[in-house]
Design a protein around this motif. Structure first.
Motif, PDB file in Angstrom:
ATOM      1  N   MET A   5       0.832  -1.193   0.000  1.00  0.00           N
ATOM      2  CA  MET A   5       0.000   0.000   0.000  1.00  0.00           C
ATOM      3  C   MET A   5       0.873   1.251   0.000  1.00  0.00           C
ATOM      4  SD  MET A   5      -2.866   1.771   0.503  1.00  0.00           S
ATOM      5  CE  MET A   5      -4.095   0.526   0.918  1.00  0.00           C
ATOM      6  N   ARG A 179      -8.527   1.851   6.492  1.00  0.00           N
ATOM      7  CA  ARG A 179      -8.904   0.431   6.381  1.00  0.00           C
ATOM      8  C   ARG A 179     -10.121   0.263   5.478  1.00  0.00           C
ATOM      9  NH1 ARG A 179      -7.828   0.481  12.124  1.00  0.00           N
ATOM     10  NH2 ARG A 179     -10.065   0.613  12.510  1.00  0.00           N
ATOM     11  N   THR A 182      -9.157   0.692   1.743  1.00  0.00           N
ATOM     12  CA  THR A 182      -8.527  -0.478   1.132  1.00  0.00           C
ATOM     13  C   THR A 182      -9.587  -1.512   0.758  1.00  0.00           C
ATOM     14  OG1 THR A 182      -8.119  -1.574   3.259  1.00  0.00           O
ATOM     15  CG2 THR A 182      -6.406  -0.117   2.424  1.00  0.00           C
ATOM     16  N   ASP A 187      -5.362   1.563  -3.183  1.00  0.00           N
ATOM     17  CA  ASP A 187      -4.029   1.071  -2.839  1.00  0.00           C
ATOM     18  C   ASP A 187      -3.046   2.232  -2.693  1.00  0.00           C
ATOM     19  OD1 ASP A 187      -3.949   1.704  -5.522  1.00  0.00           O
ATOM     20  OD2 ASP A 187      -3.609  -0.350  -6.200  1.00  0.00           O
ATOM     21  N   ARG A 209      -1.723  -0.795   6.293  1.00  0.00           N
ATOM     22  CA  ARG A 209      -1.132  -1.683   5.287  1.00  0.00           C
ATOM     23  C   ARG A 209      -1.576  -3.112   5.473  1.00  0.00           C
ATOM     24  NH1 ARG A 209       4.524   1.454   5.834  1.00  0.00           N
ATOM     25  NH2 ARG A 209       4.280   2.866   4.025  1.00  0.00           N
ATOM     26  N   GLN A 212      -4.706  -4.193   3.589  1.00  0.00           N
ATOM     27  CA  GLN A 212      -4.678  -4.145   2.125  1.00  0.00           C
ATOM     28  C   GLN A 212      -5.337  -5.371   1.514  1.00  0.00           C
ATOM     29  OE1 GLN A 212      -0.795  -3.582   0.451  1.00  0.00           O
ATOM     30  NE2 GLN A 212      -1.590  -3.086  -1.577  1.00  0.00           N
TER      31      GLN A 212
END
Length: 217
Positions: A5, A179, A182, A187, A209, A212
């Motif tokens: 990410m 969050r 994603t 991304d 991340r 992701q």
């Protein structure tokens, strides 16, 4: 496997005297991209960074950089930014944005198109073009997040039809919104107030991340 990410940190909401130390603090926590906003006082309210300040702080920090040109005529301004930014973003609502994207690429940087609130995903001309969706009015650092931006990200991801593209979200991005973004197909995230205001930035970055989604290839 999906690439990591992309999280870019915006220093706009950080007091000038603390910007260098905050860039170092976040770099040491795992941030590797600085996001430089610049405005002309017409397309977006006066603010952001001069190219000279951004270039100097980028070089001193050893980090990568991207530029977000919130200006009415990006073609007239972009050359200086492509000199040190790997990615340069212009607005779909600005004059000559198509020519600006072409010139960014010719100058050796990656072009990206920003969509202001209210500009539909269908405006984007290619399913491979990097796109940054704004969830606040351009130039309003620290403003409240607009939920409709997540729907725009989802529409852009669905329109990609398997193409590899970079899709970002900018404006009011907190750890929780990161969050959710994603999960909607983003991304690439730009965060300022929440990320730099975090007492545990390493955990902030790791948490987002870790959320992701699988590769979109």
């Amino acid at each position: 496997m999906a690439e990591r990410m992309r999280i870019a940190g915006s220093l706009w909401s950080v007091p000038p005297a603390a910007q260098a130390s905050e860039a170092h603090r976040l770099r040491d926590a795992g941030l590797d991209v600085l996001h430089w906003d610049t405005t002309d006082g017409v397309f977006a309210r006066e603010g952001g960074f001069s190219v000279e300040t951004a270039a100097a702080m980028t070089g001193e920090s050893g980090m990568r950089a991207e530029a977000h040109l919130m200006v009415t005529d990006p073609l007239a301004r972009l050359d200086a930014w492509t000199g040190f930014c790997e990615l340069v973003i212009v607005h779909a609502e600005a004059e000559g944005w198509r020519a600006a994207l072409d010139r960014i690429e010719r100058r050796g940087s990656r072009p990206a198109l920003a969509l202001s609130r209210g500009t539909p995903a269908t405006f984007v001309p290619s399913d491979e073009l990097a796109v940054l969706t704004m969830s606040v009015v351009p130039g309003e650092a620290g403003a409240t997040f607009d939920e409709s931006a997540l729907a725009t990200v989802r529409a852009l991801r669905e329109a990609a039809s398997g193409a590899s593209r970079l899709l970002g979200l900018d404006g009011g991005v907190t750890r929780e919104i990161g969050r959710r973004a994603t999960a909607s197909g983003a991304d690439w995230l730009v965060s300022g107030t929440d990320l730099f205001g975090s007492s545990t930035p390493r955990a902030w970055l790791s948490d987002v991340r870790g959320a992701q989604a699988p590769s979109h290839d």
